[in-house]
Design an enzyme around this catalytic site. Structure first.
Site, PDB file in Angstrom:
ATOM      1  N   ARG A  46      29.782  91.416  46.403  1.00 29.01           N
ATOM      2  CA  ARG A  46      30.450  92.704  46.556  1.00 29.01           C
ATOM      3  C   ARG A  46      31.896  92.686  46.031  1.00 29.01           C
ATOM      4  O   ARG A  46      32.376  93.686  45.485  1.00 29.01           O
ATOM      5  CB  ARG A  46      30.512  93.022  48.044  1.00 29.01           C
ATOM      6  CG  ARG A  46      29.914  94.335  48.419  1.00 29.01           C
ATOM      7  CD  ARG A  46      30.125  94.450  49.907  1.00 29.01           C
ATOM      8  NE  ARG A  46      28.884  94.691  50.592  1.00 29.01           N
ATOM      9  CZ  ARG A  46      28.449  95.916  50.888  1.00 29.01           C
ATOM     10  NH1 ARG A  46      29.136  96.965  50.544  1.00 29.01           N
ATOM     11  NH2 ARG A  46      27.328  96.067  51.541  1.00 29.01           N
ATOM     12  N   ASP A  87      27.092  96.024  44.628  1.00 30.14           N
ATOM     13  CA  ASP A  87      26.713  96.387  45.995  1.00 30.14           C
ATOM     14  C   ASP A  87      25.188  96.474  45.959  1.00 30.14           C
ATOM     15  O   ASP A  87      24.630  97.423  45.393  1.00 30.14           O
ATOM     16  CB  ASP A  87      27.356  97.731  46.362  1.00 30.14           C
ATOM     17  CG  ASP A  87      26.873  98.211  47.725  1.00 30.14           C
ATOM     18  OD1 ASP A  87      25.948  97.577  48.286  1.00 30.14           O
ATOM     19  OD2 ASP A  87      27.408  99.220  48.217  1.00 30.14           O
ATOM     20  N   LYS A 142      17.963  80.233  53.313  1.00 24.88           N
ATOM     21  CA  LYS A 142      17.796  80.713  54.681  1.00 24.88           C
ATOM     22  C   LYS A 142      18.965  81.598  55.103  1.00 24.88           C
ATOM     23  O   LYS A 142      20.030  81.481  54.490  1.00 24.88           O
ATOM     24  CB  LYS A 142      17.631  79.542  55.638  1.00 24.88           C
ATOM     25  CG  LYS A 142      18.893  78.699  55.770  1.00 24.88           C
ATOM     26  CD  LYS A 142      18.758  77.662  56.829  1.00 24.88           C
ATOM     27  CE  LYS A 142      19.239  78.175  58.153  1.00 24.88           C
ATOM     28  NZ  LYS A 142      19.948  77.194  58.991  1.00 24.88           N
ATOM     29  N   HIS A 172      17.583  72.662  52.634  1.00 21.43           N
ATOM     30  CA  HIS A 172      18.447  71.704  51.932  1.00 21.43           C
ATOM     31  C   HIS A 172      18.215  70.270  52.405  1.00 21.43           C
ATOM     32  O   HIS A 172      18.581  69.330  51.713  1.00 21.43           O
ATOM     33  CB  HIS A 172      19.926  72.122  52.020  1.00 21.43           C
ATOM     34  CG  HIS A 172      20.602  71.784  53.307  1.00 21.43           C
ATOM     35  ND1 HIS A 172      20.521  72.588  54.420  1.00 21.43           N
ATOM     36  CD2 HIS A 172      21.380  70.728  53.672  1.00 21.43           C
ATOM     37  CE1 HIS A 172      21.218  72.031  55.402  1.00 21.43           C
ATOM     38  NE2 HIS A 172      21.753  70.913  54.982  1.00 21.43           N
ATOM     39  N   LYS A 176      18.074  66.117  50.268  1.00 19.51           N
ATOM     40  CA  LYS A 176      18.812  64.896  50.610  1.00 19.51           C
ATOM     41  C   LYS A 176      18.036  63.685  50.126  1.00 19.51           C
ATOM     42  O   LYS A 176      16.852  63.539  50.429  1.00 19.51           O
ATOM     43  CB  LYS A 176      19.023  64.805  52.136  1.00 19.51           C
ATOM     44  CG  LYS A 176      19.986  65.861  52.683  1.00 19.51           C
ATOM     45  CD  LYS A 176      20.149  65.692  54.193  1.00 19.51           C
ATOM     46  CE  LYS A 176      20.820  66.887  54.827  1.00 19.51           C
ATOM     47  NZ  LYS A 176      22.266  66.845  54.832  1.00 19.51           N
ATOM     48  N   GLU A 210      24.898  66.987  65.824  1.00 20.44           N
ATOM     49  CA  GLU A 210      26.101  67.409  65.104  1.00 20.44           C
ATOM     50  C   GLU A 210      27.286  67.412  66.059  1.00 20.44           C
ATOM     51  O   GLU A 210      27.128  67.685  67.255  1.00 20.44           O
ATOM     52  CB  GLU A 210      25.928  68.820  64.567  1.00 20.44           C
ATOM     53  CG  GLU A 210      24.813  68.953  63.561  1.00 20.44           C
ATOM     54  CD  GLU A 210      24.793  70.338  62.948  1.00 20.44           C
ATOM     55  OE1 GLU A 210      25.361  70.512  61.872  1.00 20.44           O
ATOM     56  OE2 GLU A 210      24.239  71.255  63.584  1.00 20.44           O
ATOM     57  N   ASP A 229      17.778  77.787  64.106  1.00 19.22           N
ATOM     58  CA  ASP A 229      18.716  77.310  63.079  1.00 19.22           C
ATOM     59  C   ASP A 229      18.325  75.936  62.538  1.00 19.22           C
ATOM     60  O   ASP A 229      18.513  75.660  61.356  1.00 19.22           O
ATOM     61  CB  ASP A 229      20.130  77.249  63.693  1.00 19.22           C
ATOM     62  CG  ASP A 229      21.192  76.901  62.665  1.00 19.22           C
ATOM     63  OD1 ASP A 229      21.121  77.440  61.542  1.00 19.22           O
ATOM     64  OD2 ASP A 229      22.103  76.111  62.981  1.00 19.22           O
ATOM     65  N   HIS A 234      14.612  72.461  59.239  1.00 22.56           N
ATOM     66  CA  HIS A 234      14.899  71.062  58.900  1.00 22.56           C
ATOM     67  C   HIS A 234      14.076  70.069  59.724  1.00 22.56           C
ATOM     68  O   HIS A 234      13.508  69.118  59.197  1.00 22.56           O
ATOM     69  CB  HIS A 234      16.388  70.758  59.098  1.00 22.56           C
ATOM     70  CG  HIS A 234      17.298  71.768  58.478  1.00 22.56           C
ATOM     71  ND1 HIS A 234      17.045  72.328  57.248  1.00 22.56           N
ATOM     72  CD2 HIS A 234      18.467  72.333  58.905  1.00 22.56           C
ATOM     73  CE1 HIS A 234      18.025  73.183  56.952  1.00 22.56           C
ATOM     74  NE2 HIS A 234      18.884  73.215  57.945  1.00 22.56           N
ATOM     75  N   LYS A 328      24.613  71.037  68.853  1.00 19.97           N
ATOM     76  CA  LYS A 328      25.998  71.089  68.392  1.00 19.97           C
ATOM     77  C   LYS A 328      26.863  70.415  69.455  1.00 19.97           C
ATOM     78  O   LYS A 328      26.516  70.409  70.638  1.00 19.97           O
ATOM     79  CB  LYS A 328      26.453  72.541  68.250  1.00 19.97           C
ATOM     80  CG  LYS A 328      25.598  73.367  67.294  1.00 19.97           C
ATOM     81  CD  LYS A 328      26.145  73.345  65.899  1.00 19.97           C
ATOM     82  CE  LYS A 328      25.395  74.277  64.982  1.00 19.97           C
ATOM     83  NZ  LYS A 328      25.399  73.821  63.582  1.00 19.97           N
TER      84      LYS A 328
END
Ligand code: BG6
Length: 484
Positions: A46, A87, A142, A172, A176, A210, A229, A234, A328
């Protein structure tokens, strides 16, 4: 259709992913002469930028996110970049975008990294502007939906313009190097495969821990939570690589056929087989960090930690639990897979019938460290040196392979380097097929539905700990200890 794209169109070109991963990866590939020489990269978003302003944006991103020694000739790379503001909700803007892209000589690869609500209008806009022909590939980042239904909706919209063999869904983790090495470990060594089954493996643990918290992704994360998530994508991809049957070749269809069979064999998770948590204020490596709701600025029932005991209902894995956990604000950043073997059927050192000894042969354990460093450790029992007057003594010793040392001098690449190159060249092996994504959602949706039925809310855990104590109990009631 096989072609190497000579145009790459990046949607979301001024976004976080582009800044941190995509532009640095492309620059690193260019520095190593791995991009097709004629490849032009067109960014769109945008923001009202022109080519020069986008190049400046890219320059700053490279300075921040790509080590100087990997940048090569930055000027030459920046000259490949172009920009067209758009846009995506306004169909008429796509004609100018098509003009900017021009007529690729070989083919066009499109990378879509935008809000899910823009997927459909973008596909329609591209169709209208003639940017979906036979020599166009579509790569999707994603989040591809929030459940099976919304993911189907997105997949249908994309499928109305592109056949599956031109759709590249990113996870992703598959980019790896260390994750790909799982396949090498399993299928390029004779050692493991004969033991890789319920007769010899007691259980498997997969941990993705993490230390980071929300990282400014407030609304996205609070709508998603750890299950959607991290587990939906993953962790289930890691699980399928560990559990799949040997594919007949390292080819997109063969590999994905085997992964999807695993995903479809996942048993529905029982009511007491999951634990969720949310972090409270605490400390990570000595640094005080706020609780989730403080970071968020409101109360929330979103889980920032989840542990699951899962089962794969097939011959190979009958009765072998796969314990998964991710969160997390855990004490360290670590991704690892632990394969716990069964004990030897009879220990000659156990010292029965009044004989000397009583040494315990602990079962072997294979720990595949994926992040931050790749380490493969196999614990083996060995005799403790000595004259053994009181009987033989045994102790586990690690057979340790630090990949970094084994391949010293080899470039450590960003996961997106591999994936972007595969997209440009048209290799789908490390991309997720529609049936896989749908099997993943199907399983995850059932877990969420069971939480709703039970009115389950996440338990608190202190930032810097390994999650709520119930997660420890989840494994311990089976006599299993999480590997730390
Ligand atoms: C992303 C998640 O897919 O993966 C993030 O949305 C998470 O929440 C990230 O932090 C982890 O990726 P990596 O490569 O750092 O392990």
């Amino acid at each position: 259709m096989s072609f190497t794209a000579d145009r790459l169109l990046l949607f979301g070109a001024t976004g976080d992913l582009s800044k941190r991963m995509l532009l640095p990866s492309l620059c690193a590939l260019a520095a190593d002469d791995l991009l097709p020489p004629s490849l032009e990269i067109i960014g769109t978003a945008r923001s009202d930028l022109d080519d020069q302003a986008f190049r400046q944006f890219a320059r700053e991103a490279l300075e921040k996110f790509l080590p100087a020694e990997r940048r090569g000739s930055v000027g030459a790379f920046l000259n490949r970049l172009h920009y067209q503001p758009l846009d995506a909700t306004q169909e008429d803007g796509f004609a100018a975008l098509a003009d900017k892209v021009g007529k690729p000589e070989q083919g066009l690869a499109i990378f879509l990294s935008t809000a899910p609500s823009l997927f459909e209008p973008t596909i329609h806009g591209l169709q209208k502007a003639g940017l979906t022909g036979d020599t166009v590939r579509m790569c999707l980042e994603k989040p591809l939906g929030t459940d099976l239904e919304t993911s189907r909706h997105i997949n249908d919209a994309v499928a109305s313009a592109f056949p599956e063999d031109r759709i590249f869904r990113i996870d992703h983790y598959l980019g790896k190097e260390t994750v790909q090495n799982l396949l090498a470990l399993r299928f390029a060594n004779i050692l493991f495969e004969p033991l890789w089954n319920a007769a010899h493996i007691d259980h498997v643990q997969i941990t993705v821990a993490e230390t980071v918290g929300l990282e400014g992704r407030v609304s996205f994360y609070d709508d998603a939570g750890a299950l959607r998530d991290m587990v939906q994508n993953h962790m289930l991809q890691l699980l399928s690589l560990v559990a799949m049957e040997p594919p007949s070749s390292f080819d997109a269809t063969a590999v994905r056929d085997e992964k999807v069979k695993v995903l479809r064999s996942l048993r529905r998770v029982g009511p007491d087989e999951t634990v969720t948590g949310q972090y409270r204020a605490g400390a990570i490596t000595g640094q005080a960090v706020p609780g989730y709701d403080d970071e968020l600025g409101k109360d929330s029932d979103t889980e920032t930690f989840v542990a699951i005991k899962s089962h794969i209902d097939n011959w190979r894995w009958k009765g072998v639990p796969f314990y998964l956990r991710t969160g997390k604000r855990l004490p360290e950043r670590v991704t690892e897979i632990v394969v716990q073997f069964r004990p030897v059927p009879h220990s000659i050192f156990a010292g029965s019938n009044g004989k000397k000894g009583g040494a315990k042969a602990e079962p072997n354990r294979l720990v595949i460290g994926i992040q931050p460093e790749e380490n493969i450790t196999l614990s083996l029992m060995a005799k403790v040196p000595g004259l053994d007057r009181g009987g033989i003594r045994l102790r586990p010793v690690p057979l340790n392979i630090a990949m970094q040392n084994a391949f010293a001098g080899k470039e450590r690449r960003i996961a997106y380097e591999r994936l972007l190159l595969d997209l440009i060249e048209g290799d789908q092996t490390l991309f997720v097929r529609r049936d896989e994504v749908e099997a993943q959602w199907d399983w995850v949706d059932a877990i969420r539905a069971s939480w709703e039925d039970q009115g389950a809310t996440p338990k608190n855990y202190t930032a810097g700990s390994w999650g709520p104590s119930a997660a420890i109990a989840l494994a311990e009631r089976d006599g299993v200890t999480w590997h730390e």
